[in-house]
Enzyme design. Structure first.
Site: not given
Ligand code: DGL
Length: 268
Positions: A47, A78, A193-194
């Site tokens: 992010g 992601c 966000c996953t």
């Molecule tokens: N899990 C990720 C998403 O779906 C991002 C989390 C991160 O690295 O900030 O956006």
């Protein structure tokens, strides 16, 4: 004769543990396929990354992952990576099949009654043109508030590793999603966000009023299922492997991925 293609894995990718929320759904609809889980934890959180640098990192990293695992299918679990680089990855690796994860803005726009929808995501996903285009295309008749959270992905990592999360901190991150306007209130929050589905119960508990929380993990798993139906009959052999780009995940993380059916491979 064994069909060599049948043991080629489906590769799930995220910056951390967020992609496991998609794996959880995928295990239900695709139980027979071998999986590989890759967490780019050396670069977590995505992010905060500057766009060009992250795009270059992803294109280079996927070159190595494709050469190494020859995945039958790649699921980019992601939003931050997909909204930035899915088109670049498809262009760089045209022979490879990708499933991306993007904010569920269309279903939210279809479902809202009040017309007030919030999209909770990383600061990267909120900044993306891709996200703005989805809103223009599917939610032009709604009022959409984009909320970029600095801390939720980290809080979700902490919660999943330690089983504890500061609820006041969760509340602070979600409160900007709740809008009251001319007697109407936000009725849908898109979890874009996953990592966030892992915190949804805490979000429900600390929310100023009840809303519908939408996430895409089931839809992503179903898209993977549709593409996997074109693959040879799968042959899962033993435990699936998880790779961390840091090469050195803490024991709590190894235990966690173990719960999702993965053994941590020692080298990245
Ligand atoms: N899990 C990720 C998403 O779906 C991002 C989390 C991160 O690295 O900030 O956006």
């Amino acid at each position: 004769m064994v069909n060599a293609q049948a043991s080629l894995p489906i590769l799930f990718f995220d910056s951390g543990i967020g992609g496991l929320s998609v794996v959880k759904e995928a295990r239900i609809v695709l139980p027979e396929h071998p999986y590989v889980y890759v967490a780019d934890d050396a670069a977590f959180p995505y992010g905060d990354w500057e766009e060009e640098a992250l795009r270059a990192r992803l294109v280079e990293l996927f070159g190595r992952l494709i050469a190494r695992f020859e995945p039958a299918l790649i699921v980019i679990a992601c939003n931050t990576a997909s909204t930035l680089a899915i088109a670049d990855l498809r262009a760089a690796y045209p022979g490879q099949s990708f499933v991306g994860t993007v904010p569920a803005i269309k279903p939210a726009a279809e479902r809202t009654r009040s017309g007030l929808v919030s999209v909770l995501a990383t600061p990267g996903t909120v900044r993306r043109q891709y996200t703005r285009d989805l809103i223009g295309q599917y939610a032009a008749s709604c009022h959409v508030r984009l909320v970029g959270s600095e801390n939720l992905a980290r809080l979700a990592e902490q919660y999943m590793r330690e089983g504890f999360v500061d609820e006041a901190a969760v509340r602070q991150e979600i409160v900007p999603c709740f809008v009251e306007q001319e007697g109407r209130r936000t009725d849908i929050v898109v979890l874009a966000c996953t990592h966030y589905p892992f915190l949804v119960n805490r979000m429900r508990k600390t929310a100023p009023w009840p809303v519908d929380w939408i996430d895409t993990s089931e839809a992503i798993a179903r898209r993977a299922l549709a593409l996997a139906q074109e693959l040879p009959q799968p042959q899962r052999q033993g435990l699936d492997l998880a790779f961390f780009t840091s090469g050195n995940p803490p024991p709590a993380l190894s235990r966690l991925v173990g719960g999702f059916g993965f053994a941590v491979a020692r080298e990245p």
